[in-house]
Design a protein around this motif. Structure first.
Motif, short mmCIF file in Angstrom:
data_model
loop_
_atom_site.label_atom_id
_atom_site.label_comp_id
_atom_site.label_asym_id
_atom_site.label_seq_id
_atom_site.Cartn_x
_atom_site.Cartn_y
_atom_site.Cartn_z
N ILE A 120 7.84 -8.82 49.99
CA ILE A 120 8.48 -8.60 48.79
C ILE A 120 8.10 -7.45 48.13
O ILE A 120 8.90 -6.84 47.41
N GLY A 121 6.88 -6.58 48.33
CA GLY A 121 6.80 -5.63 47.83
C GLY A 121 5.74 -5.72 46.67
O GLY A 121 5.69 -6.49 46.01
N LYS A 122 4.83 -4.74 46.48
CA LYS A 122 3.86 -4.72 45.79
C LYS A 122 4.39 -4.40 44.15
O LYS A 122 5.07 -3.56 43.76
N ARG A 123 4.21 -5.07 42.99
CA ARG A 123 4.60 -4.82 41.76
C ARG A 123 3.75 -3.98 41.17
O ARG A 123 2.67 -4.22 41.04
N LEU A 124 4.57 -2.70 40.72
CA LEU A 124 3.77 -1.49 40.19
C LEU A 124 3.54 -1.84 38.96
O LEU A 124 4.16 -2.71 38.01
N SER A 125 2.30 -1.56 38.44
CA SER A 125 1.80 -1.57 37.00
C SER A 125 2.62 -0.70 36.24
O SER A 125 3.12 0.60 37.10
N PRO A 126 2.62 -0.41 34.87
CA PRO A 126 3.52 0.50 34.23
C PRO A 126 3.01 2.02 34.45
O PRO A 126 3.64 2.74 34.52
N GLU A 127 1.61 1.99 34.50
CA GLU A 127 1.09 3.47 34.90
C GLU A 127 1.35 4.00 36.23
O GLU A 127 1.67 5.11 36.49
N GLU A 128 1.49 3.05 37.13
CA GLU A 128 1.86 3.25 38.50
C GLU A 128 3.37 3.54 38.54
O GLU A 128 3.67 4.55 39.47
N GLN A 129 4.11 2.77 37.75
CA GLN A 129 5.51 3.16 37.72
C GLN A 129 5.96 4.50 37.33
O GLN A 129 6.76 5.32 37.60
N HIS A 148 8.14 14.50 29.58
CA HIS A 148 8.42 13.14 28.79
C HIS A 148 7.70 11.84 29.39
O HIS A 148 6.97 11.29 28.89
N MET A 149 7.81 11.92 30.81
CA MET A 149 6.79 10.97 31.61
C MET A 149 5.19 11.13 31.33
O MET A 149 4.72 10.43 31.22
N GLN A 150 4.92 12.38 31.18
CA GLN A 150 3.40 12.57 30.84
C GLN A 150 3.27 12.10 29.29
O GLN A 150 2.01 11.44 29.33
N GLN A 151 4.04 12.22 28.45
CA GLN A 151 4.06 11.71 27.26
C GLN A 151 3.93 9.94 27.28
O GLN A 151 3.16 9.54 26.36
N LEU A 174 2.72 8.30 29.60
CA LEU A 174 1.58 7.99 30.22
C LEU A 174 0.54 8.02 29.09
O LEU A 174 -0.42 7.11 29.01
N ALA A 175 0.68 9.09 28.26
CA ALA A 175 -0.30 9.30 27.15
C ALA A 175 -0.18 8.14 26.14
O ALA A 175 -1.16 7.65 25.64
N THR A 176 1.03 7.72 25.85
CA THR A 176 1.24 6.62 24.85
C THR A 176 0.76 5.37 25.32
O THR A 176 0.23 4.66 24.41
N MET A 177 1.23 5.22 26.65
CA MET A 177 0.92 3.85 27.22
C MET A 177 -0.78 3.60 27.12
O MET A 177 -1.34 2.65 27.05
N SER A 184 -1.17 2.42 23.41
CA SER A 184 -0.45 1.08 22.95
C SER A 184 -0.49 0.26 24.14
O SER A 184 -0.33 -1.04 23.81
N GLY A 185 -0.79 0.41 25.38
CA GLY A 185 -0.70 -0.35 26.42
C GLY A 185 0.52 -0.74 27.03
O GLY A 185 0.75 -1.69 28.02
N THR A 186 1.70 -0.02 26.57
CA THR A 186 3.34 -0.53 27.14
C THR A 186 3.93 0.86 27.02
O THR A 186 3.80 1.75 26.22
N LEU A 187 4.99 0.82 27.90
CA LEU A 187 5.84 1.90 28.09
C LEU A 187 6.71 1.77 26.80
O LEU A 187 7.30 0.79 26.16
N GLN A 188 7.11 3.19 25.91
CA GLN A 188 7.87 3.35 24.79
C GLN A 188 9.51 3.46 25.37
O GLN A 188 9.66 4.40 26.19
#
Length: 214
Positions: free
Chosen positions: A9-18, A93-96, A98-101, A104-108
């Motif tokens: 199935i594959g490992k489900r990535l966390s938002p940070e890993e994604q 933008h991807m770095q931003q 990560l900083a926002t996550m 807030s704990g979530t991707l924006q």
């Protein structure tokens, strides 16, 4: 058995890993564009030498053929430089994200990311990778939509309209003013001055340069 199913199935990535995965993908695409630009530069250098040799033989037909290839390669290289800058902007933008996550704990959701991805999907060299990344970003909720007409074909169609002026400039530049200044300076065909074997070499060189742009 459970471990085997997880592998399938594959490992489900966390938002940070994604996000980290996307950044790695973007950097890999930057390296691919750099490789393409180096290839264009190397082949263009050979075409320039061939053009100068043809000019010494007064072979204006070959000069014009090679000058057109140089014009096309320069446009392709400019397009790759622009796309590389957009990839770099996407990395920031991807770095931003990560900083926002971390706060807030979530991707924006980001309209800037959506615009960059839609622009990059148009580039044939990285279209499939960017389409895949865009689909993943849609699932993650970062972007809302992807452009359907992913490949732009305008470069080759529009080249003929401005080709004569650009070709004239290239000829004037590379032949130290011997050719290219007057509009009719490169127009007369001189096939009799060019042996068949030499013509095939020039066509092969032009084909290699064209392949690097594709």
């Amino acid at each position: 058995m459970a471990s085997v199913m997880q592998m399938l199935i594959g490992k489900r990535l966390s938002p940070e890993e994604q996000v980290k995965k996307w950044r790695q993908t973007v950097r890999a695409q930057e390296r691919e564009l750099e490789k393409s630009m180096r290839g264009i530069d190397a082949e263009e250098a050979k075409v320039k030498r061939a053009l100068k040799q043809a000019a010494k033989r007064n072979d204006t037909t070959s000069c014009k053929l090679l000058a057109k290839e140089i014009v096309r390669s320069r446009k392709a290289r400019d397009r790759l430089y622009t796309s590389k800058a957009q990839l770099n902007s996407l990395t920031m933008h991807m770095q931003q994200q990560l900083a926002t996550m971390k706060i807030s704990g979530t991707l924006q959701k980001s309209t800037d990311v959506m615009k960059l991805v839609n622009n990059l999907v148009k580039l044939p060299e990285i279209s499939s990778i960017m389409s895949e990344m865009g689909a993943e970003m849609m699932k993650a909720g970062i972007i809302e939509e992807m452009m359907q007409d992913s490949i732009e074909m305008g470069d080759e169609e529009g080249i003929e309209e401005e080709a004569e002026d650009e070709v004239s400039k290239v000829l004037f530049e590379l032949t130290d003013g011997m050719l290219g200044e007057a509009p009719g300076a490169v127009g007369a065909p001189l096939e009799d001055q060019q042996p068949q074997a030499q013509e095939e070499d020039l066509e092969s060189m032009a084909a290699r340069l064209s392949a690097l742009r594709a």
